[in-house]
Write a protein that holds these residues in place. Structure first.
Motif, PDB file in Angstrom:
ATOM      1  N   THR A  95      17.425  20.602  34.105  1.00  0.00           N
ATOM      2  CA  THR A  95      16.159  20.753  34.833  1.00  0.00           C
ATOM      3  C   THR A  95      15.846  22.232  34.989  1.00  0.00           C
ATOM      4  O   THR A  95      16.650  22.984  35.539  1.00  0.00           O
ATOM      5  CB  THR A  95      16.232  20.048  36.205  1.00  0.00           C
ATOM      6  OG1 THR A  95      16.592  18.683  35.992  1.00  0.00           O
ATOM      7  CG2 THR A  95      14.894  20.120  36.935  1.00  0.00           C
ATOM      8  N   ARG A  96      14.683  22.637  34.480  1.00  0.00           N
ATOM      9  CA  ARG A  96      14.281  24.044  34.486  1.00  0.00           C
ATOM     10  C   ARG A  96      13.052  24.221  35.377  1.00  0.00           C
ATOM     11  O   ARG A  96      12.119  23.431  35.335  1.00  0.00           O
ATOM     12  CB  ARG A  96      13.935  24.507  33.066  1.00  0.00           C
ATOM     13  CG  ARG A  96      14.982  24.184  32.024  1.00  0.00           C
ATOM     14  CD  ARG A  96      16.066  25.198  31.920  1.00  0.00           C
ATOM     15  NE  ARG A  96      15.589  26.539  31.665  1.00  0.00           N
ATOM     16  CZ  ARG A  96      16.377  27.605  31.718  1.00  0.00           C
ATOM     17  NH1 ARG A  96      17.658  27.489  32.046  1.00  0.00           N
ATOM     18  NH2 ARG A  96      15.895  28.806  31.471  1.00  0.00           N
ATOM     19  N   ILE A  97      13.092  25.244  36.184  1.00  0.00           N
ATOM     20  CA  ILE A  97      12.019  25.501  37.149  1.00  0.00           C
ATOM     21  C   ILE A  97      11.288  26.765  36.721  1.00  0.00           C
ATOM     22  O   ILE A  97      11.939  27.782  36.452  1.00  0.00           O
ATOM     23  CB  ILE A  97      12.608  25.735  38.566  1.00  0.00           C
ATOM     24  CG1 ILE A  97      13.561  24.590  38.966  1.00  0.00           C
ATOM     25  CG2 ILE A  97      11.508  25.948  39.603  1.00  0.00           C
ATOM     26  CD1 ILE A  97      12.916  23.268  39.219  1.00  0.00           C
ATOM     27  N   GLY A 108       8.114  38.212  43.915  1.00  0.00           N
ATOM     28  CA  GLY A 108       9.124  39.039  44.581  1.00  0.00           C
ATOM     29  C   GLY A 108      10.275  39.378  43.665  1.00  0.00           C
ATOM     30  O   GLY A 108      10.131  39.380  42.450  1.00  0.00           O
ATOM     31  N   GLU A 109      11.424  39.632  44.244  1.00  0.00           N
ATOM     32  CA  GLU A 109      12.588  39.972  43.436  1.00  0.00           C
ATOM     33  C   GLU A 109      13.167  38.736  42.761  1.00  0.00           C
ATOM     34  O   GLU A 109      14.026  38.824  41.903  1.00  0.00           O
ATOM     35  CB  GLU A 109      13.655  40.624  44.301  1.00  0.00           C
ATOM     36  CG  GLU A 109      14.079  39.716  45.431  1.00  0.00           C
ATOM     37  CD  GLU A 109      15.220  40.288  46.243  1.00  0.00           C
ATOM     38  OE1 GLU A 109      16.268  40.540  45.646  1.00  0.00           O
ATOM     39  OE2 GLU A 109      15.042  40.492  47.437  1.00  0.00           O
ATOM     40  N   CYS A 110      12.661  37.584  43.175  1.00  0.00           N
ATOM     41  CA  CYS A 110      13.194  36.347  42.619  1.00  0.00           C
ATOM     42  C   CYS A 110      12.684  36.087  41.207  1.00  0.00           C
ATOM     43  O   CYS A 110      13.221  35.273  40.476  1.00  0.00           O
ATOM     44  CB  CYS A 110      12.786  35.161  43.487  1.00  0.00           C
ATOM     45  SG  CYS A 110      13.267  35.361  45.197  1.00  0.00           S
ATOM     46  N   GLY A 111      11.616  36.767  40.854  1.00  0.00           N
ATOM     47  CA  GLY A 111      10.981  36.487  39.572  1.00  0.00           C
ATOM     48  C   GLY A 111      11.757  36.996  38.374  1.00  0.00           C
ATOM     49  O   GLY A 111      11.235  37.721  37.552  1.00  0.00           O
ATOM     50  N   ASN A 142      18.242  31.687  44.436  1.00  0.00           N
ATOM     51  CA  ASN A 142      17.003  32.171  45.047  1.00  0.00           C
ATOM     52  C   ASN A 142      16.620  31.410  46.316  1.00  0.00           C
ATOM     53  O   ASN A 142      15.490  31.532  46.805  1.00  0.00           O
ATOM     54  CB  ASN A 142      15.851  32.091  44.034  1.00  0.00           C
ATOM     55  CG  ASN A 142      15.982  33.150  42.964  1.00  0.00           C
ATOM     56  OD1 ASN A 142      16.133  34.327  43.264  1.00  0.00           O
ATOM     57  ND2 ASN A 142      15.957  32.746  41.705  1.00  0.00           N
ATOM     58  N   ALA A 143      17.545  30.615  46.822  1.00  0.00           N
ATOM     59  CA  ALA A 143      17.378  29.867  48.073  1.00  0.00           C
ATOM     60  C   ALA A 143      16.092  29.037  48.094  1.00  0.00           C
ATOM     61  O   ALA A 143      15.520  28.799  49.167  1.00  0.00           O
ATOM     62  CB  ALA A 143      17.422  30.832  49.266  1.00  0.00           C
ATOM     63  N   GLY A 144      15.632  28.596  46.929  1.00  0.00           N
ATOM     64  CA  GLY A 144      14.444  27.740  46.845  1.00  0.00           C
ATOM     65  C   GLY A 144      13.172  28.388  47.347  1.00  0.00           C
ATOM     66  O   GLY A 144      12.200  27.692  47.645  1.00  0.00           O
ATOM     67  N   ARG A 145      13.189  29.729  47.431  1.00  0.00           N
ATOM     68  CA  ARG A 145      12.052  30.417  48.055  1.00  0.00           C
ATOM     69  C   ARG A 145      10.799  30.546  47.194  1.00  0.00           C
ATOM     70  O   ARG A 145       9.690  30.328  47.677  1.00  0.00           O
ATOM     71  CB  ARG A 145      12.480  31.801  48.547  1.00  0.00           C
ATOM     72  CG  ARG A 145      12.962  31.799  49.995  1.00  0.00           C
ATOM     73  CD  ARG A 145      13.092  33.216  50.521  1.00  0.00           C
ATOM     74  NE  ARG A 145      14.101  33.962  49.792  1.00  0.00           N
ATOM     75  CZ  ARG A 145      15.350  34.127  50.213  1.00  0.00           C
ATOM     76  NH1 ARG A 145      15.729  33.612  51.355  1.00  0.00           N
ATOM     77  NH2 ARG A 145      16.216  34.807  49.515  1.00  0.00           N
ATOM     78  N   PRO A 146      10.923  30.904  45.902  1.00  0.00           N
ATOM     79  CA  PRO A 146       9.698  31.150  45.120  1.00  0.00           C
ATOM     80  C   PRO A 146       8.784  29.929  45.028  1.00  0.00           C
ATOM     81  O   PRO A 146       9.238  28.785  45.159  1.00  0.00           O
ATOM     82  CB  PRO A 146      10.236  31.504  43.724  1.00  0.00           C
ATOM     83  CG  PRO A 146      11.646  31.908  43.935  1.00  0.00           C
ATOM     84  CD  PRO A 146      12.135  31.125  45.098  1.00  0.00           C
ATOM     85  N   GLN A 147       7.537  30.211  44.818  1.00  0.00           N
ATOM     86  CA  GLN A 147       6.543  29.171  44.570  1.00  0.00           C
ATOM     87  C   GLN A 147       6.870  28.525  43.215  1.00  0.00           C
ATOM     88  O   GLN A 147       7.135  29.252  42.260  1.00  0.00           O
ATOM     89  CB  GLN A 147       5.181  29.887  44.485  1.00  0.00           C
ATOM     90  CG  GLN A 147       3.975  29.103  44.894  1.00  0.00           C
ATOM     91  CD  GLN A 147       4.066  28.537  46.293  1.00  0.00           C
ATOM     92  OE1 GLN A 147       4.587  29.165  47.196  1.00  0.00           O
ATOM     93  NE2 GLN A 147       3.560  27.331  46.442  1.00  0.00           N
ATOM     94  N   VAL A 148       6.854  27.208  43.136  1.00  0.00           N
ATOM     95  CA  VAL A 148       7.183  26.548  41.865  1.00  0.00           C
ATOM     96  C   VAL A 148       5.902  26.262  41.079  1.00  0.00           C
ATOM     97  O   VAL A 148       4.958  25.696  41.609  1.00  0.00           O
ATOM     98  CB  VAL A 148       7.946  25.224  42.114  1.00  0.00           C
ATOM     99  CG1 VAL A 148       8.214  24.498  40.810  1.00  0.00           C
ATOM    100  CG2 VAL A 148       9.240  25.497  42.855  1.00  0.00           C
ATOM    101  N   GLN A 149       5.906  26.678  39.798  1.00  0.00           N
ATOM    102  CA  GLN A 149       4.728  26.416  38.962  1.00  0.00           C
ATOM    103  C   GLN A 149       4.910  25.196  38.067  1.00  0.00           C
ATOM    104  O   GLN A 149       3.945  24.552  37.684  1.00  0.00           O
ATOM    105  CB  GLN A 149       4.432  27.640  38.096  1.00  0.00           C
ATOM    106  CG  GLN A 149       3.975  28.827  38.926  1.00  0.00           C
ATOM    107  CD  GLN A 149       3.424  29.952  38.066  1.00  0.00           C
ATOM    108  OE1 GLN A 149       3.765  30.060  36.888  1.00  0.00           O
ATOM    109  NE2 GLN A 149       2.598  30.784  38.646  1.00  0.00           N
ATOM    110  N   GLY A 150       6.134  24.936  37.700  1.00  0.00           N
ATOM    111  CA  GLY A 150       6.364  23.784  36.821  1.00  0.00           C
ATOM    112  C   GLY A 150       7.833  23.398  36.777  1.00  0.00           C
ATOM    113  O   GLY A 150       8.706  24.163  37.173  1.00  0.00           O
TER     114      GLY A 150
END
Ligand code: FO1
Length: 325
Positions: free
Chosen positions: A137-139, A146-149, A172-180
């Protein structure tokens, strides 16, 4: 025979509830999309969470790993200069070392290896990985999040970077916005014969209240599983992992939104519409029942779906056995 489609943390409670009722007639089909190669080891978090849960070894507070485990191996890896974002306990490590050896050196399948561990751990139920193929599974997130990118496959010009689910959720502690979200390797993967036989022969099939996208989605994305379940639609019951607009656990809301589904019981019904004949929702969502029932041609049942201890686990499992027979 009860067949349960499961992920890890969000699913193990219900599996344990059924095991309390009749462990010998339960088969758990476990998600493999969370599996990850790390330091040459093949780690299967959801398969392990189910095995540890059914054998009483699970660290229930965390929802993963082995209770009372220590982390000396990890400390030493850190000392050796490694980035130790994924917490592998010392006892847990034994599972990964042996699994990898059995698969890589001896050529055994994940199904065979899981069977070996299940026996050694004294599990009377059957635990089956959904496939022996490799599915990941790829997010994808925005490159400038941020630095998560900074995923492991770079910005291909569309402003997005993609990473393994564990990297998103743990590192990344599930923080970034998910696009797909996508399931890498799914086209080449097939359900095992054991999984298809279990679905065919089951009296009832329960989709546990795990994350629809990351825990159940990879299994449903296997074409042969989808076809097999669609044939049994009347006997397939899903328990909602969502109450109101919140997930019972984990990042279900983010993943569902990214895939174009509303984070609600309606979104869950839509996600499962082709393979599920019944949906169990929480009392808090009772007002949505008749609308969902009509819109998705579903038998909708309302009960308390929160499991906060072993009594709740058995209560919900008993309810499902009673209601759907
Ligand atoms: N989850 C975390 O949030 N942090 C961890 O360090 C972590 C380590 C880990 C090690 C072994 C394992 O079997 C599971 C582990 N998990 C950890 C859980 C895992 O990341 C996910 O919650 C599941 O994959 C989702 O079902």
């Amino acid at each position: 025979l009860v067949v349960i489609l499961a992920g890890g943390t969000g699913s193990v409670k219900l599996a344990r509830g059924f095991a309390q009722l009749d462990k010998k007639s339960m088969t758990v089909i476990a998600n493999v999309g969370d599996n990850i190669w790390l330091w040459g080891l093949y780690i299967c978090p959801d398969v392990d969470t189910i095995m540890y849960g059914l054998s009483g070894m699970l660290d229930e507070r965390r929802g993963w790993g082995i209770k009372g485990d220590t982390f000396s191996f990890l400390d030493q890896m850190k000392r050796c200069g490694n980035d130790t974002w994924f917490n592998i306990g010392d006892r847990d490590l034994a599972t990964h070392v042996l699994r990898t050896e059995m698969m890589v050196q001896s050529g055994l399948s994940l199904t065979q290896v899981t069977d070996h561990f299940s026996q050694k751990f004294g599990i009377d139920s059957k635990v089956l990985p959904a496939t022996d193929g490799e599915v990941e599974t790829r997010i994808s997130i925005a490159a400038d999040d941020g630095e998560c990118g900074r995923g492991d496959s770079g910005d291909g010009g569309d402003g997005a970077v993609e990473m393994h689910l564990q990297e998103f959720w743990v590192k990344n502690a599930g923080r970034p916005q998910v696009q797909g979200v996508r399931y890498k390797g799914i086209e080449k993967a097939h359900a095992t014969r054991q999984v298809l036989d279990a679905i065919k022969n089951a009296d009832r099939i329960i989709i546990s209240p795990g994350n629809p996208v990351s825990s159940i989605g990879p299994t449903l994305a296997l074409r042969d599983v989808r076809v097999a379940l669609a044939k049994r639609r009347d006997d397939v019951v899903a328990v909602s992992p969502i109450i109101g607009t919140a997930a019972l656990s984990g990042p279900a809301v983010k993943y569902m939104n990214a895939m174009g589904f509303e984070a609600s019981v309606e979104g869950v019904a839509e996600f499962y519409r082709n393979v599920v004949g019944s949906l169990v929702i929480d009392r808090q969502d009772r007002n949505a029942a008749s609308k969902i029932s009509k819109r998705f041609d579903l038998n909708v049942q309302v009960t308390n779906i929160i499991m906060q201890g072993s009594r709740d686990e058995v209560r919900l499992a008993s309810y499902l056995m009673r209601k759907f027979h």
